[in-house]
Design an enzyme around this catalytic site. Structure first.
Site, PDB file in Angstrom:
ATOM      1  CB  ALA A  65      -0.875  -0.010   1.247  1.00  0.00           C
ATOM      2  N   GLY A 108       0.519  -5.136   0.686  1.00  0.00           N
ATOM      3  CA  GLY A 108      -0.574  -5.219  -0.286  1.00  0.00           C
ATOM      4  C   GLY A 108      -0.122  -5.792  -1.623  1.00  0.00           C
ATOM      5  CD  GLU A 111      -2.535  -7.974   2.266  1.00  0.00           C
ATOM      6  OE1 GLU A 111      -2.337  -6.775   1.979  1.00  0.00           O
ATOM      7  OE2 GLU A 111      -3.132  -8.345   3.282  1.00  0.00           O
ATOM      8  CD  GLU A 131       1.106  -5.871   5.505  1.00  0.00           C
ATOM      9  OE1 GLU A 131       1.966  -6.737   5.806  1.00  0.00           O
ATOM     10  OE2 GLU A 131       0.381  -5.965   4.505  1.00  0.00           O
TER      11      GLU A 131
HETATM   12  C1  HXC Z   1       5.069   4.604  -0.770  1.00  0.00           C
HETATM   13  C2  HXC Z   1       7.085   3.680  -1.393  1.00  0.00           C
HETATM   14  C3  HXC Z   1       6.672   2.404  -0.938  1.00  0.00           C
HETATM   15  C4  HXC Z   1       5.366   2.289  -0.376  1.00  0.00           C
HETATM   16  C5  HXC Z   1       8.665   2.222  -1.721  1.00  0.00           C
HETATM   17  N1  HXC Z   1       8.319   3.514  -1.879  1.00  0.00           N
HETATM   18  N2  HXC Z   1       7.682   1.527  -1.150  1.00  0.00           N
HETATM   19  N3  HXC Z   1       6.295   4.765  -1.309  1.00  0.00           N
HETATM   20  N4  HXC Z   1       4.600   3.411  -0.318  1.00  0.00           N
HETATM   21  N5  HXC Z   1       4.875   1.131   0.044  1.00  0.00           N
HETATM   22  C6  HXC Z   1       9.124   4.584  -2.450  1.00  0.00           C
HETATM   23  C7  HXC Z   1      10.260   4.997  -1.549  1.00  0.00           C
HETATM   24  O1  HXC Z   1       9.823   5.888  -0.559  1.00  0.00           O
HETATM   25  C8  HXC Z   1      11.212   5.634  -2.539  1.00  0.00           C
HETATM   26  O2  HXC Z   1      10.746   6.931  -2.841  1.00  0.00           O
HETATM   27  C9  HXC Z   1      11.005   4.783  -3.804  1.00  0.00           C
HETATM   28  O3  HXC Z   1       9.738   4.130  -3.646  1.00  0.00           O
HETATM   29  C10 HXC Z   1      12.088   3.717  -3.955  1.00  0.00           C
HETATM   30  O4  HXC Z   1      12.135   2.951  -2.767  1.00  0.00           O
HETATM   31  P1  HXC Z   1      13.490   2.748  -1.898  1.00  0.00           P
HETATM   32  O5  HXC Z   1      13.071   2.493  -0.498  1.00  0.00           O
HETATM   33  O6  HXC Z   1      14.437   3.864  -2.135  1.00  0.00           O
HETATM   34  O7  HXC Z   1      14.068   1.440  -2.562  1.00  0.00           O
HETATM   35  P2  HXC Z   1      14.951   0.304  -1.873  1.00  0.00           P
HETATM   36  O8  HXC Z   1      15.997   0.921  -0.995  1.00  0.00           O
HETATM   37  O9  HXC Z   1      15.393  -0.595  -2.974  1.00  0.00           O
HETATM   38  O10 HXC Z   1      13.941  -0.481  -0.912  1.00  0.00           O
HETATM   39  C11 HXC Z   1      12.881  -1.168  -1.467  1.00  0.00           C
HETATM   40  C12 HXC Z   1      11.888  -1.619  -0.341  1.00  0.00           C
HETATM   41  C13 HXC Z   1      11.472  -0.373   0.494  1.00  0.00           C
HETATM   42  C14 HXC Z   1      12.551  -2.659   0.565  1.00  0.00           C
HETATM   43  C15 HXC Z   1      10.684  -2.267  -1.028  1.00  0.00           C
HETATM   44  O11 HXC Z   1      11.043   0.672  -0.404  1.00  0.00           O
HETATM   45  C16 HXC Z   1      10.374  -0.643   1.464  1.00  0.00           C
HETATM   46  O12 HXC Z   1      10.572  -1.205   2.529  1.00  0.00           O
HETATM   47  N6  HXC Z   1       9.154  -0.192   1.112  1.00  0.00           N
HETATM   48  C17 HXC Z   1       7.995  -0.312   1.994  1.00  0.00           C
HETATM   49  C18 HXC Z   1       7.474  -1.746   2.009  1.00  0.00           C
HETATM   50  C19 HXC Z   1       6.306  -1.899   2.958  1.00  0.00           C
HETATM   51  O13 HXC Z   1       6.397  -1.646   4.147  1.00  0.00           O
HETATM   52  N7  HXC Z   1       5.179  -2.323   2.419  1.00  0.00           N
HETATM   53  C20 HXC Z   1       3.954  -2.533   3.189  1.00  0.00           C
HETATM   54  C21 HXC Z   1       3.109  -1.277   3.177  1.00  0.00           C
HETATM   55  S1  HXC Z   1       1.692  -1.484   4.223  1.00  0.00           S
HETATM   56  P3  HXC Z   1      11.774   8.187  -2.791  1.00  0.00           P
HETATM   57  O14 HXC Z   1      10.888   9.380  -3.000  1.00  0.00           O
HETATM   58  O15 HXC Z   1      12.456   8.142  -1.470  1.00  0.00           O
HETATM   59  O16 HXC Z   1      12.703   7.915  -3.952  1.00  0.00           O
HETATM   60  C22 HXC Z   1       0.613  -2.406   3.287  1.00  0.00           C
HETATM   61  C23 HXC Z   1      -0.743  -2.601   3.935  1.00  0.00           C
HETATM   62  C24 HXC Z   1      -1.703  -3.242   2.962  1.00  0.00           C
HETATM   63  O17 HXC Z   1       0.912  -2.821   2.241  1.00  0.00           O
HETATM   64  C25 HXC Z   1      -3.104  -3.121   3.485  1.00  0.00           C
HETATM   65  C26 HXC Z   1      -4.122  -3.603   2.459  1.00  0.00           C
HETATM   66  C27 HXC Z   1      -5.548  -3.376   2.922  1.00  0.00           C
END
Ligand code: HXC
Length: 257
Positions: A65, A108, A111, A131
């Site tokens: 997400a 997500g 998922e 999450e």
């Molecule tokens: C918004 C995101 C993002 C996300 C990455 N980005 N994931 N922005 N939401 N989920 C953005 C980063 O901020 C960054 O923007 C750019 O994408 C590149 O990501 P980096 O982090 O620089 O890349 P990297 O170092 O290779 O790391 C990749 C990664 C990391 C390990 C995937 O980005 C990460 O941990 N992302 C979050 C993953 C996460 O927690 N997902 C779950 C979300 S909660 P900038 O502007 O800095 O370049 C969820 C709930 C679902 O999914 C509920 C459903 C109902």
């Protein structure tokens, strides 16, 4: 035209849908989920589409997400969230859906991949439910579909530690059916979708429904559903055609009736 999806209809019978928010690793915001739900609804009614392949980029299928969008929503906003309706719409898609996953499929994103009937993964794919690191938990099937796909111990480990698993582990536990080199993931998913697209559409549809039933019902009810679906197919032109073609040593021509 959607602006967070790329659509490719160049493969007969197949629509290839590519998630396209490369600047944020295909993070799933309201716009993307809305466009995806609308596109699947459109493909549901499109008779020329027999199966769909869903993919992302080489670096990420989807990193979950959109966390920036999540930060803007309070608890009341979450309860009335339009994204919930999108997820429900996506989960109702009745045609075969094959996911081609390269790179990150997190939160997500994992998922969403699990909404597919079949997942093909590049060797560098990572599946995870991180999450818990954000102080929340999965909310679009990451406890329910994941547990059914990988079993209790692995689902608990993934959800409670937030640590991802690699493609090989995902295949070992049954989340993924095949692993490819990343450059061939989409090609292989399209091949699988095309193989399915050549089969009798009613049989495919009922077989998918019957298999999905097995995820949420007891054995006796599931067997009843299967018997009923099997009986329905016995009355179809395609059953007659399939059997005739076998006996006449020729390829069947299915009509979907
Ligand atoms: C918004 C995101 C993002 C996300 C990455 N980005 N994931 N922005 N939401 N989920 C953005 C980063 O901020 C960054 O923007 C750019 O994408 C590149 O990501 P980096 O982090 O620089 O890349 P990297 O170092 O290779 O790391 C990749 C990664 C990391 C390990 C995937 O980005 C990460 O941990 N992302 C979050 C993953 C996460 O927690 N997902 C779950 C979300 S909660 P900038 O502007 O800095 O370049 C969820 C709930 C679902 O999914 C509920 C459903 C109902």
């Amino acid at each position: 035209m959607p602006d967070t999806l790329l659509l490719d209809n160049s493969h007969a019978g197949i629509c290839l849908v590519t998630l396209h928010r490369p600047e944020v690793l295909n993070a799933l915001n309201t716009r993307l989920l809305g466009e995806l739900a609308a596109e699947l609804e459109r493909l549901e009614r499109d008779d020329s589409c027999r199966a769909v392949v869903l993919t992302g980029s080489r670096k990420a299928f989807a990193a979950g997400a959109d966390i920036n969008e999540m930060a803007e929503r309070d608890a009341v906003g979450i309860l009335n969230d339009p994204r919930v309706a999108c997820w429900q719409q996506i989960s109702r898609f009745s045609k075969p859906l094959v996911a081609a996953v390269n790179g990150f499929a997190l939160g997500g994103g994992c998922e969403l991949a699990m909404h597919a009937d079949i997942i093909v993964a590049g060797v560098d794919a990572r599946f995870g439910q991180p999450e818990i690191n954000l102080g929340i938990m999965p909310g679009a099937g990451g406890t329910q579909r994941l547990l059914r796909a990988v079993g209790k111990s692995m689902a608990m480990q993934m959800v409670l530690t937030g640590e991802p698993i690699d493609a090989r582990t995902a295949q070992q536990v049954g989340l993924v059916s095949e692993i490819t080199q990343p450059e061939f993931t989409v090609e292989r998913a399209v091949q699988i979708a095309q193989a399915i697209a050549r089969k009798a559409p009613l049989a495919v549809r009922l077989a998918k429904e019957s298999l999905l039933k097995a995820m949420d019902t007891d054995l006796a009810s599931g067997l009843r559903f299967e018997r009923h679906a099997f009986t329905v197919l016995a009355a179809t032109d395609d059953r007659r055609e399939g059997i005739s073609a076998f006996r006449e040593k020729r390829a069947p021509v299915f009509t979907g009736r």
